[in-house]
Design a protein around this motif. Structure first.
Motif, PDB file in Angstrom:
ATOM      1  N   HIS A  80       0.866  -1.177   0.000  1.00 51.74           N
ATOM      2  CA  HIS A  80       0.000   0.000   0.000  1.00 51.74           C
ATOM      3  C   HIS A  80       0.903   1.227   0.000  1.00 51.74           C
ATOM      4  N   TYR A  81       0.839   2.024  -1.067  1.00 47.02           N
ATOM      5  CA  TYR A  81       1.641   3.245  -1.123  1.00 47.02           C
ATOM      6  C   TYR A  81       0.823   4.405  -0.564  1.00 47.02           C
ATOM      7  N   LEU A  82       1.368   5.082   0.444  1.00 51.23           N
ATOM      8  CA  LEU A  82       0.678   6.205   1.069  1.00 51.23           C
ATOM      9  C   LEU A  82       1.448   7.500   0.830  1.00 51.23           C
ATOM     10  N   GLN A  83       0.729   8.512   0.388  1.00 53.47           N
ATOM     11  CA  GLN A  83       1.309   9.846   0.211  1.00 53.47           C
ATOM     12  C   GLN A  83       0.258  10.863   0.636  1.00 53.47           C
ATOM     13  N   ASP A  84       0.392  11.325   1.877  1.00 57.57           N
ATOM     14  CA  ASP A  84      -0.626  12.187   2.482  1.00 57.57           C
ATOM     15  C   ASP A  84      -1.987  11.504   2.378  1.00 57.57           C
ATOM     16  N   SER A  85      -2.024  10.244   2.785  1.00 54.47           N
ATOM     17  CA  SER A  85      -3.241   9.463   2.632  1.00 54.47           C
ATOM     18  C   SER A  85      -3.359   8.422   3.749  1.00 54.47           C
ATOM     19  N   PRO A  86      -4.599   7.952   3.977  1.00 56.34           N
ATOM     20  CA  PRO A  86      -4.861   7.020   5.076  1.00 56.34           C
ATOM     21  C   PRO A  86      -4.985   5.577   4.616  1.00 56.34           C
ATOM     22  N   LEU A  87      -4.981   4.697   5.603  1.00 55.55           N
ATOM     23  CA  LEU A  87      -5.247   3.281   5.378  1.00 55.55           C
ATOM     24  C   LEU A  87      -5.696   2.698   6.712  1.00 55.55           C
ATOM     25  N   GLU A  88      -6.659   1.802   6.674  1.00 56.58           N
ATOM     26  CA  GLU A  88      -7.081   1.121   7.888  1.00 56.58           C
ATOM     27  C   GLU A  88      -6.843  -0.369   7.731  1.00 56.58           C
ATOM     28  N   LEU A  89      -6.125  -0.948   8.694  1.00 56.46           N
ATOM     29  CA  LEU A  89      -5.819  -2.374   8.689  1.00 56.46           C
ATOM     30  C   LEU A  89      -5.971  -2.904  10.108  1.00 56.46           C
ATOM     31  N   GLY A  90      -6.663  -3.995  10.265  1.00 54.81           N
ATOM     32  CA  GLY A  90      -6.756  -4.636  11.564  1.00 54.81           C
ATOM     33  C   GLY A  90      -7.255  -3.734  12.670  1.00 54.81           C
ATOM     34  N   GLY A  91      -8.127  -2.808  12.330  1.00 50.57           N
ATOM     35  CA  GLY A  91      -8.666  -1.904  13.331  1.00 50.57           C
ATOM     36  C   GLY A  91      -7.765  -0.738  13.675  1.00 50.57           C
ATOM     37  N   LEU A  92      -6.614  -0.630  13.016  1.00 47.41           N
ATOM     38  CA  LEU A  92      -5.692   0.482  13.240  1.00 47.41           C
ATOM     39  C   LEU A  92      -5.755   1.443  12.056  1.00 47.41           C
ATOM     40  N   ARG A 122      -2.939  17.897   7.659  1.00 43.83           N
ATOM     41  CA  ARG A 122      -3.837  16.936   7.019  1.00 43.83           C
ATOM     42  C   ARG A 122      -3.968  15.624   7.805  1.00 43.83           C
ATOM     43  N   ILE A 123      -3.071  15.378   8.747  1.00 40.97           N
ATOM     44  CA  ILE A 123      -3.093  14.122   9.498  1.00 40.97           C
ATOM     45  C   ILE A 123      -4.352  14.074  10.359  1.00 40.97           C
ATOM     46  N   PRO A 124      -5.194  13.073  10.199  1.00 40.48           N
ATOM     47  CA  PRO A 124      -6.433  12.993  10.983  1.00 40.48           C
ATOM     48  C   PRO A 124      -6.152  12.825  12.474  1.00 40.48           C
ATOM     49  N   GLU A 125      -7.035  13.374  13.276  1.00 39.59           N
ATOM     50  CA  GLU A 125      -6.859  13.329  14.726  1.00 39.59           C
ATOM     51  C   GLU A 125      -6.948  11.914  15.283  1.00 39.59           C
ATOM     52  N   ASP A 126      -7.644  11.013  14.572  1.00 39.07           N
ATOM     53  CA  ASP A 126      -7.817   9.653  15.091  1.00 39.07           C
ATOM     54  C   ASP A 126      -6.775   8.674  14.558  1.00 39.07           C
ATOM     55  N   THR A 127      -5.667   9.197  14.022  1.00 40.22           N
ATOM     56  CA  THR A 127      -4.603   8.331  13.519  1.00 40.22           C
ATOM     57  C   THR A 127      -3.964   7.542  14.666  1.00 40.22           C
ATOM     58  N   LYS A 199      25.659   1.733   5.119  1.00 38.68           N
ATOM     59  CA  LYS A 199      25.755   0.275   5.151  1.00 38.68           C
ATOM     60  C   LYS A 199      24.481  -0.262   5.811  1.00 38.68           C
ATOM     61  N   PRO A 200      23.829  -1.262   5.211  1.00 38.55           N
ATOM     62  CA  PRO A 200      22.528  -1.746   5.716  1.00 38.55           C
ATOM     63  C   PRO A 200      22.692  -2.669   6.918  1.00 38.55           C
ATOM     64  N   LEU A 201      23.134  -2.103   8.040  1.00 40.09           N
ATOM     65  CA  LEU A 201      23.494  -2.903   9.215  1.00 40.09           C
ATOM     66  C   LEU A 201      22.533  -2.762  10.382  1.00 40.09           C
ATOM     67  N   ASN A 202      21.693  -1.715  10.381  1.00 38.75           N
ATOM     68  CA  ASN A 202      20.748  -1.541  11.486  1.00 38.75           C
ATOM     69  C   ASN A 202      19.605  -2.546  11.349  1.00 38.75           C
ATOM     70  N   LEU A 203      19.261  -3.197  12.448  1.00 39.30           N
ATOM     71  CA  LEU A 203      18.240  -4.245  12.409  1.00 39.30           C
ATOM     72  C   LEU A 203      16.838  -3.660  12.291  1.00 39.30           C
ATOM     73  N   PRO A 204      15.929  -4.353  11.617  1.00 38.71           N
ATOM     74  CA  PRO A 204      14.523  -3.954  11.623  1.00 38.71           C
ATOM     75  C   PRO A 204      14.000  -3.911  13.054  1.00 38.71           C
ATOM     76  N   VAL A 205      13.020  -3.029  13.277  1.00 31.89           N
ATOM     77  CA  VAL A 205      12.405  -2.878  14.601  1.00 31.89           C
ATOM     78  C   VAL A 205      11.037  -3.561  14.567  1.00 31.89           C
ATOM     79  N   VAL A 206      10.782  -4.444  15.523  1.00 31.29           N
ATOM     80  CA  VAL A 206       9.529  -5.188  15.594  1.00 31.29           C
ATOM     81  C   VAL A 206       8.694  -4.640  16.732  1.00 31.29           C
ATOM     82  N   VAL A 207       7.445  -4.289  16.426  1.00 38.10           N
ATOM     83  CA  VAL A 207       6.527  -3.707  17.407  1.00 38.10           C
ATOM     84  C   VAL A 207       5.237  -4.512  17.393  1.00 38.10           C
ATOM     85  N   ASP A 208       4.738  -4.861  18.571  1.00 38.95           N
ATOM     86  CA  ASP A 208       3.446  -5.538  18.687  1.00 38.95           C
ATOM     87  C   ASP A 208       2.399  -4.549  19.180  1.00 38.95           C
ATOM     88  N   LEU A 209       1.372  -4.322  18.369  1.00 38.65           N
ATOM     89  CA  LEU A 209       0.271  -3.442  18.758  1.00 38.65           C
ATOM     90  C   LEU A 209      -0.999  -4.272  18.877  1.00 38.65           C
TER      91      LEU A 209
END
Length: 209
Positions: A80-92, A122-127, A199-209
């Protein structure tokens, strides 16, 4: 929802190991010089990953999204490409935006003050989850130079996020300050994959919401 956060891969995405999750967020600077050919390879890589959903925003290196927007968007088939735009997934509720304050005339640059503040307005208050390419001022935006520490984050973005009830804010841009910081109820993540020496050495960050 398990969210895996990366950013600033600069076309070195195939050199990183991405943990599994429900959602992969790429917070911009996905390309090296910003060509459609690089983007086509990135989208193919997205198709090979197991994450059910992917979200992509552009960054200041991703010129094709600015200069050839229709062609670039058409190539993104597996995110999903977002550019000043919203998306709703899994209730978020997600919002994505590529803009950063003017810096050597890169792509998606706007002057500090009213020009860039208008984009943040433009960012919605309920983001719930905000994805920007650059950080808000003072949060994971440090660059340590021989002359001292500078913080090039966006003051206007910082003022905006203070008014929101975010749960997660994902960004990159400042390679040197990769990491995460909890402020109130919001987790801020600088997901820059590349280090200050690109150099691509920083690890991805995993977050559980």
């Amino acid at each position: 929802m398990r969210i895996v956060c990366i950013s600033d891969t600069h076309s070195m995405h195939r050199q990183i190991e991405v943990p599994d999750g429900d959602l992969l967020i790429h917070a911009g600077d996905c390309l090296g010089v910003g060509t459609l050919e690089e983007l086509e390879d990135l989208d193919q890589w997205f198709s090979e990953l197991p994450h059910r959903h992917k979200i992509l925003i552009a960054g200041n290196h991703d010129w094709c999204f600015q200069d050839e927007p229709a062609e670039a968007r058409a190539l993104v088939q597996h995110a999903h490409y977002l550019q000043d735009s919203p998306l709703e997934l899994g209730g978020l509720k997600f919002w994505g935006s590529p803009w950063t304050p003017v810096f050597f005339n890169w792509a998606f640059n706007l002057e500090r003050g009213p020009a860039i503040a208008e984009r943040w307005d433009r960012i919605p208050e309920d983001t719930d989850v905000l994805i920007t390419h650059g950080p808000p001022a003072g949060i994971l935006d440090r660059i340590i130079l021989p002359t001292g520490t500078v913080r090039p984050g966006c003051d206007d973005l910082a003022r905006k996020v203070e008014t929101l009830s975010l749960r997660l804010h994902v960004f990159g841009h400042i390679h040197e300050d990769h990491g995460q910081q909890l402020i109130g109820d919001c987790l801020y993540v600088n997901a820059s994959t590349c280090t200050g020496s690109y150099k691509p050495l920083n690890l991805p960050v995993v977050v559980d919401l």
